[in-house]
Design a protein around this motif. Structure first.
Motif, PDB file in Angstrom:
ATOM      1  N   LEU A  67      84.574  46.111  62.818  1.00  0.00           N
ATOM      2  CA  LEU A  67      85.668  45.668  63.683  1.00  0.00           C
ATOM      3  C   LEU A  67      86.869  46.579  63.503  1.00  0.00           C
ATOM      4  CD1 LEU A  67      87.822  42.859  62.281  1.00  0.00           C
ATOM      5  CD2 LEU A  67      85.798  43.524  61.025  1.00  0.00           C
ATOM      6  N   ASP A  68      87.763  46.532  64.481  1.00  0.00           N
ATOM      7  CA  ASP A  68      89.033  47.256  64.449  1.00  0.00           C
ATOM      8  C   ASP A  68      90.080  46.287  63.921  1.00  0.00           C
ATOM      9  OD1 ASP A  68      91.539  48.335  65.072  1.00  0.00           O
ATOM     10  OD2 ASP A  68      90.813  49.282  66.891  1.00  0.00           O
ATOM     11  N   THR A  69      90.753  46.641  62.832  1.00  0.00           N
ATOM     12  CA  THR A  69      91.698  45.720  62.180  1.00  0.00           C
ATOM     13  C   THR A  69      93.163  45.986  62.536  1.00  0.00           C
ATOM     14  OG1 THR A  69      91.931  47.119  60.215  1.00  0.00           O
ATOM     15  CG2 THR A  69      90.126  45.495  60.223  1.00  0.00           C
ATOM     16  N   ARG A  70      93.431  46.864  63.508  1.00  0.00           N
ATOM     17  CA  ARG A  70      94.818  47.249  63.805  1.00  0.00           C
ATOM     18  C   ARG A  70      95.753  46.078  64.050  1.00  0.00           C
ATOM     19  NH1 ARG A  70      93.773  52.025  67.903  1.00  0.00           N
ATOM     20  NH2 ARG A  70      91.923  50.792  68.075  1.00  0.00           N
ATOM     21  N   ASP A  71      95.358  45.093  64.826  1.00  0.00           N
ATOM     22  CA  ASP A  71      96.239  43.971  65.164  1.00  0.00           C
ATOM     23  C   ASP A  71      95.940  42.723  64.357  1.00  0.00           C
ATOM     24  OD1 ASP A  71      97.614  45.403  67.150  1.00  0.00           O
ATOM     25  OD2 ASP A  71      96.072  44.945  68.637  1.00  0.00           O
ATOM     26  N   LEU A  72      95.283  42.896  63.232  1.00  0.00           N
ATOM     27  CA  LEU A  72      94.820  41.759  62.448  1.00  0.00           C
ATOM     28  C   LEU A  72      95.732  41.519  61.251  1.00  0.00           C
ATOM     29  CD1 LEU A  72      92.423  39.845  62.599  1.00  0.00           C
ATOM     30  CD2 LEU A  72      91.172  41.415  61.144  1.00  0.00           C
ATOM     31  N   ARG A  73      96.182  40.298  61.082  1.00  0.00           N
ATOM     32  CA  ARG A  73      97.027  39.958  59.930  1.00  0.00           C
ATOM     33  C   ARG A  73      96.196  39.788  58.675  1.00  0.00           C
ATOM     34  NH1 ARG A  73     102.629  39.091  61.210  1.00  0.00           N
ATOM     35  NH2 ARG A  73     102.625  39.304  63.449  1.00  0.00           N
ATOM     36  N   GLU A  74      95.063  39.100  58.802  1.00  0.00           N
ATOM     37  CA  GLU A  74      94.214  38.815  57.655  1.00  0.00           C
ATOM     38  C   GLU A  74      92.817  38.514  58.152  1.00  0.00           C
ATOM     39  OE1 GLU A  74      92.879  39.132  54.731  1.00  0.00           O
ATOM     40  OE2 GLU A  74      94.588  38.337  53.622  1.00  0.00           O
ATOM     41  N   LEU A  75      91.885  38.682  57.264  1.00  0.00           N
ATOM     42  CA  LEU A  75      90.493  38.401  57.537  1.00  0.00           C
ATOM     43  C   LEU A  75      89.894  37.812  56.265  1.00  0.00           C
ATOM     44  CD1 LEU A  75      87.795  40.654  59.010  1.00  0.00           C
ATOM     45  CD2 LEU A  75      87.713  40.213  56.594  1.00  0.00           C
ATOM     46  N   ILE A  76      89.068  36.810  56.413  1.00  0.00           N
ATOM     47  CA  ILE A  76      88.278  36.310  55.293  1.00  0.00           C
ATOM     48  C   ILE A  76      86.829  36.360  55.732  1.00  0.00           C
ATOM     49  CG2 ILE A  76      87.742  34.373  53.780  1.00  0.00           C
ATOM     50  CD1 ILE A  76      90.664  33.496  54.093  1.00  0.00           C
ATOM     51  N   LEU A  77      86.033  37.061  54.959  1.00  0.00           N
ATOM     52  CA  LEU A  77      84.605  37.213  55.217  1.00  0.00           C
ATOM     53  C   LEU A  77      83.870  36.479  54.105  1.00  0.00           C
ATOM     54  CD1 LEU A  77      82.068  38.647  56.430  1.00  0.00           C
ATOM     55  CD2 LEU A  77      82.657  40.592  54.995  1.00  0.00           C
ATOM     56  N   SER A  78      82.974  35.568  54.454  1.00  0.00           N
ATOM     57  CA  SER A  78      82.246  34.838  53.422  1.00  0.00           C
ATOM     58  C   SER A  78      80.778  34.692  53.800  1.00  0.00           C
ATOM     59  CB  SER A  78      82.870  33.475  53.152  1.00  0.00           C
ATOM     60  OG  SER A  78      82.965  32.705  54.315  1.00  0.00           O
ATOM     61  N   THR A  79      79.946  34.652  52.760  1.00  0.00           N
ATOM     62  CA  THR A  79      78.528  34.377  52.953  1.00  0.00           C
ATOM     63  C   THR A  79      78.308  32.919  52.571  1.00  0.00           C
ATOM     64  OG1 THR A  79      77.969  35.148  50.728  1.00  0.00           O
ATOM     65  CG2 THR A  79      77.860  36.758  52.511  1.00  0.00           C
ATOM     66  N   GLN A  80      77.550  32.203  53.398  1.00  0.00           N
ATOM     67  CA  GLN A  80      77.467  30.756  53.236  1.00  0.00           C
ATOM     68  C   GLN A  80      76.057  30.234  53.496  1.00  0.00           C
ATOM     69  OE1 GLN A  80      80.506  28.935  55.650  1.00  0.00           O
ATOM     70  NE2 GLN A  80      82.128  30.022  54.596  1.00  0.00           N
ATOM     71  N   GLU A  81      75.898  28.949  53.192  1.00  0.00           N
ATOM     72  CA  GLU A  81      74.641  28.238  53.447  1.00  0.00           C
ATOM     73  C   GLU A  81      74.976  26.840  53.908  1.00  0.00           C
ATOM     74  OE1 GLU A  81      71.729  25.221  52.513  1.00  0.00           O
ATOM     75  OE2 GLU A  81      73.456  25.524  51.238  1.00  0.00           O
ATOM     76  N   GLU A 127      70.057  32.337  49.139  1.00  0.00           N
ATOM     77  CA  GLU A 127      70.088  31.146  49.995  1.00  0.00           C
ATOM     78  C   GLU A 127      71.114  31.241  51.123  1.00  0.00           C
ATOM     79  OE1 GLU A 127      69.809  27.407  47.803  1.00  0.00           O
ATOM     80  OE2 GLU A 127      69.155  28.603  46.071  1.00  0.00           O
ATOM     81  N   THR A 128      71.711  32.409  51.302  1.00  0.00           N
ATOM     82  CA  THR A 128      72.649  32.606  52.404  1.00  0.00           C
ATOM     83  C   THR A 128      71.914  32.433  53.727  1.00  0.00           C
ATOM     84  OG1 THR A 128      73.943  34.217  51.118  1.00  0.00           O
ATOM     85  CG2 THR A 128      74.196  34.280  53.516  1.00  0.00           C
ATOM     86  N   ASP A 129      72.515  31.685  54.652  1.00  0.00           N
ATOM     87  CA  ASP A 129      71.904  31.600  55.979  1.00  0.00           C
ATOM     88  C   ASP A 129      72.856  32.022  57.104  1.00  0.00           C
ATOM     89  OD1 ASP A 129      73.532  29.377  56.356  1.00  0.00           O
ATOM     90  OD2 ASP A 129      71.894  27.954  56.561  1.00  0.00           O
ATOM     91  N   HIS A 130      74.139  32.210  56.781  1.00  0.00           N
ATOM     92  CA  HIS A 130      75.045  32.747  57.795  1.00  0.00           C
ATOM     93  C   HIS A 130      76.258  33.404  57.140  1.00  0.00           C
ATOM     94  CE1 HIS A 130      76.899  28.718  57.208  1.00  0.00           C
ATOM     95  NE2 HIS A 130      78.024  29.284  57.610  1.00  0.00           N
ATOM     96  N   VAL A 131      76.933  34.191  57.960  1.00  0.00           N
ATOM     97  CA  VAL A 131      78.164  34.867  57.562  1.00  0.00           C
ATOM     98  C   VAL A 131      79.293  34.271  58.389  1.00  0.00           C
ATOM     99  CG1 VAL A 131      79.374  37.078  57.562  1.00  0.00           C
ATOM    100  CG2 VAL A 131      76.950  36.988  56.999  1.00  0.00           C
ATOM    101  N   LEU A 132      80.392  33.958  57.730  1.00  0.00           N
ATOM    102  CA  LEU A 132      81.561  33.405  58.408  1.00  0.00           C
ATOM    103  C   LEU A 132      82.688  34.430  58.340  1.00  0.00           C
ATOM    104  CD1 LEU A 132      83.204  30.962  59.609  1.00  0.00           C
ATOM    105  CD2 LEU A 132      83.780  30.409  57.258  1.00  0.00           C
ATOM    106  N   VAL A 133      83.364  34.630  59.465  1.00  0.00           N
ATOM    107  CA  VAL A 133      84.546  35.488  59.514  1.00  0.00           C
ATOM    108  C   VAL A 133      85.682  34.652  60.091  1.00  0.00           C
ATOM    109  CG1 VAL A 133      85.596  37.542  60.537  1.00  0.00           C
ATOM    110  CG2 VAL A 133      83.198  37.591  59.841  1.00  0.00           C
TER     111      VAL A 133
END
Length: 177
Positions: A67-81, A127-133
């Motif tokens: 992704l392009d982060t130019r206009d982004l204040r913050e991002l949280i990327l997590s792996t989840q189940e 056991e990860t089944d999805h990624v959350l952003v």
């Protein structure tokens, strides 16, 4: 009657979310990010400054997120189940924008994989089944949520198989649960 009506509305929102997730966005071979819990399909207590995106993954595979982060204040990327609504929800790894190396031009690329990679790497727990952003866009006059892309490494240039009736039936069954 009013509480019952609110309850039914809540149920229709959960149903809409579940149908989208389990029928249209539940493909780890050719994942795509699904926006949810937003101003259209509300089902919880969303933060108005967040865009919630999730993509289905196979924990044995390797994916590239960009992704392009130019206009982004913050991002949280997590792996989840799991699913919060089914009381089976775990977070395995989280990274914020400050934890990641953003390239020239503010382009971010992250590898998600069970095997370590150089650069921006997020491990996939078995056991990860999805990624959350979660994208934070607090200044509604200037901030813009960028598109976020994910692809399974090795599937570049390929197309998903034709839709099979059994897959739709399974997806609707999962959504109903």
């Amino acid at each position: 009657p009013r509480a019952r009506a609110e309850g039914y509305r809540h149920l229709t929102r959960l149903t809409t979310y579940a149908l989208q997730w389990y029928v249209d966005f539940h493909h780890a071979e050719f994942p795509a990010f699904h926006r949810y819990d937003d101003d259209v399909v509300k089902w919880g207590g969303p933060n108005a400054d967040n865009h919630y995106l999730r993509a289905k993954v196979d924990p044995r595979a390797t994916y590239r997120l960009s992704l392009d982060t130019r206009d982004l204040r913050e991002l949280i990327l997590s792996t989840q189940e799991g699913e919060m609504q089914l009381d089976q929800y775990r977070v395995f790894t989280e990274r914020s924008l400050a934890d990641l190396d953003v390239g020239q031009g503010r382009t971010l690329e992250v590898i998600l994989s069970p095997d370590e990679h150089p650069g921006n790497w997020v491990p996939l727990h078995p056991e990860t089944d999805h990624v959350l952003v979660r994208l934070h866009v607090a200044d509604w006059d200037r901030d813009e949520a960028p598109p976020v892309f994910i692809e399974k490494i090795g599937n570049e240039g390929l197309a998903p198989a034709r839709l099979e009736p059994a897959a739709v039936e399974a997806g609707v069954g999962s959504a109903a649960r």
